[in-house]
Design an enzyme around this catalytic site. Structure first.
Site, PDB file in Angstrom:
ATOM      1  N   ILE A 177      38.879  40.830  34.926  1.00  0.00           N
ATOM      2  CA  ILE A 177      38.638  40.820  33.411  1.00  0.00           C
ATOM      3  C   ILE A 177      38.454  42.356  32.688  1.00  0.00           C
ATOM      4  O   ILE A 177      38.896  42.327  31.354  1.00  0.00           O
ATOM      5  CB  ILE A 177      37.026  40.189  33.422  1.00  0.00           C
ATOM      6  CG1 ILE A 177      36.561  39.826  31.766  1.00  0.00           C
ATOM      7  CG2 ILE A 177      36.138  41.561  33.679  1.00  0.00           C
ATOM      8  CD1 ILE A 177      37.319  38.882  31.493  1.00  0.00           C
ATOM      9  N   TYR A 201      22.526  32.612  42.505  1.00  0.00           N
ATOM     10  CA  TYR A 201      23.623  32.870  43.078  1.00  0.00           C
ATOM     11  C   TYR A 201      23.974  31.931  44.184  1.00  0.00           C
ATOM     12  O   TYR A 201      25.078  31.600  44.762  1.00  0.00           O
ATOM     13  CB  TYR A 201      23.702  34.392  43.501  1.00  0.00           C
ATOM     14  CG  TYR A 201      24.822  34.849  44.244  1.00  0.00           C
ATOM     15  CD1 TYR A 201      24.576  35.313  45.829  1.00  0.00           C
ATOM     16  CD2 TYR A 201      25.846  35.014  43.895  1.00  0.00           C
ATOM     17  CE1 TYR A 201      25.529  35.734  46.708  1.00  0.00           C
ATOM     18  CE2 TYR A 201      27.166  35.809  44.719  1.00  0.00           C
ATOM     19  CZ  TYR A 201      26.738  36.065  46.254  1.00  0.00           C
ATOM     20  OH  TYR A 201      27.825  36.404  46.721  1.00  0.00           O
TER      21      TYR A 201
HETATM   22  C1  VAH Z   1      25.259  40.022  47.186  1.00  0.00           C
HETATM   23  N1  VAH Z   1      26.945  41.443  48.479  1.00  0.00           N
HETATM   24  O1  VAH Z   1      24.463  41.017  47.806  1.00  0.00           O
HETATM   25  C2  VAH Z   1      26.479  40.126  48.009  1.00  0.00           C
HETATM   26  C3  VAH Z   1      26.352  39.206  49.272  1.00  0.00           C
HETATM   27  C4  VAH Z   1      25.124  38.338  51.131  1.00  0.00           C
HETATM   28  C5  VAH Z   1      25.231  39.378  50.135  1.00  0.00           C
HETATM   29  O2  VAH Z   1      26.604  37.824  48.819  1.00  0.00           O
HETATM   30  O3  VAH Z   1      24.866  39.453  46.445  1.00  0.00           O
END
Ligand code: VAH
Length: 322
Positions: free
Chosen positions: A35, A141
């Site tokens: 980006i 996430y």
């Molecule tokens: C995070 N580094 O901390 C990433 C990862 C398992 C952790 O997905 O969000």
């Protein structure tokens, strides 16, 4: 893989992956996109293009112009930053993924995108977390990672897109600063140890998380993408990990090089809560059996390499400053 387009090329994985791919497939064969543009190797050592991955037309045109046969889609918001703006995280993580999968479908590209141990929640078995098990994450996430795994499998079964993915643990590297993850402490601790001989961890002692050194992660991506498709039972996404550690274990490993290193704690409740959602250690049998996953770095070997590489960088920086 012959002509590869990488999104999120300036991120923690992207920086090292673009460098390795260009060594293997030639500089010209690897289009790096992100980006923004910054002065670093991914931008300067071969083709680079600014790309907003949520713009599906731009995504398609960049891949078409590069004559890509492989898309490695890394652009995403990581766990801690995502929790601060869930709507943005969903738009980027899912909107960007859909653009990439549609492009892969229309241009018949092979497709890789990482999942994460964040795809598991606190209701899942925490030790030896199986490849196939309950996935009810409570972070945006993690929700986007589970949805992403299902969407990639859908594009394989519905349209025959050759999609493949890895559930990465925390990744540790010396090349790029981490970007808003929960496991970033395991990266920062090394640099702080060398500069300040101390580190204050935002993750509590005794909080075990899967981790992996970046060279092993890069090798896993390339090995998976080159694996025989007919041998894959799973696709999106494989459990991979190299070690299960807590802050105290990393500190003890650092003290083999810096005996007076001091580890303190100032726990961040948000990132501690996210970390406690995740497994302590995941089972990697499926990856080992289906495409020969293995690792070359354990905690001690990783620490030896991190300390050596960071000392070289700090020496270079001093030379530049003086
Ligand atoms: C995070 N580094 O901390 C990433 C990862 C398992 C952790 O997905 O969000």
């Amino acid at each position: 893989m012959k002509r590869i387009m990488v999104t999120g090329a300036l991120g923690q994985i992207g920086c090292d992956l673009v460098k390795k791919l260009r060594q293997i497939y030639s500089e010209e064969a690897v289009l790096a996109t992100d980006i923004r543009r910054i002065d670093n190797e991914a931008c300067q050592s071969g083709p680079f293009k600014i790309l907003d991955v949520t713009n599906s037309t731009a995504f398609f045109e960049a891949a078409q112009e590069h004559r890509a046969d492989t898309i490695i889609h890394l652009a995403a918001l990581l766990s801690a930053r995502a929790e601060k703006d869930p709507a943005l995280a969903w738009r980027l993580n899912m909107g960007g993924l859909l653009s990439g999968l549609e492009t892969a479908r229309e241009l018949s590209c092979q497709f890789f995108t990482p999942s994460s141990i964040a795809a598991f929640g606190s209701d899942t078995q925490k030790r030896g977390t199986p490849q196939d098990t309950l996935q009810r994450p409570k972070t945006i996430y993690g929700v986007s990672k589970v949805a992403g795994e299902l969407l990639c499998d859908y594009y394989y079964h519905k349209f025959g897109v050759d999609t493949r993915g890895l559930r990465f643990p925390g990744l540790i590297s010396h090349s790029a600063p981490p970007g808003g993850g929960t496991t970033d402490y395991a990266v920062d601790i090394y640099r702080e140890a060398l500069v300040n001989r101390s580190y204050t961890s935002y993750i509590k002692r005794g909080t075990f998380l899967d981790m992996m050194y970046m060279p092993d992660a890069i090798r896993a991506i390339i090995t998976l993408m080159e694996a025989d498709s007919s041998k894959l039972i799973h696709r999106n996404a494989f459990n991979v990990s190299a070690m299960s550690v807590d802050p105290e274990m990393i500190a003890a490993s650092i003290r083999r090089h810096i005996p007076d290193f001091i580890l303190q704690y100032d726990v961040d409740p948000i990132r501690q809560h996210i970390a406690e959602e995740w497994p302590d250690s995941i089972d990697t049998t499926a990856a080992r059996e289906e495409w020969g996953f293995d690792v070359q770095y354990d905690l001690e070997r990783m620490t030896d390499d991190m300390v050596m590489k960071l000392m070289e960088k700090l020496q270079d920086d001093k030379t530049k400053i003086s």
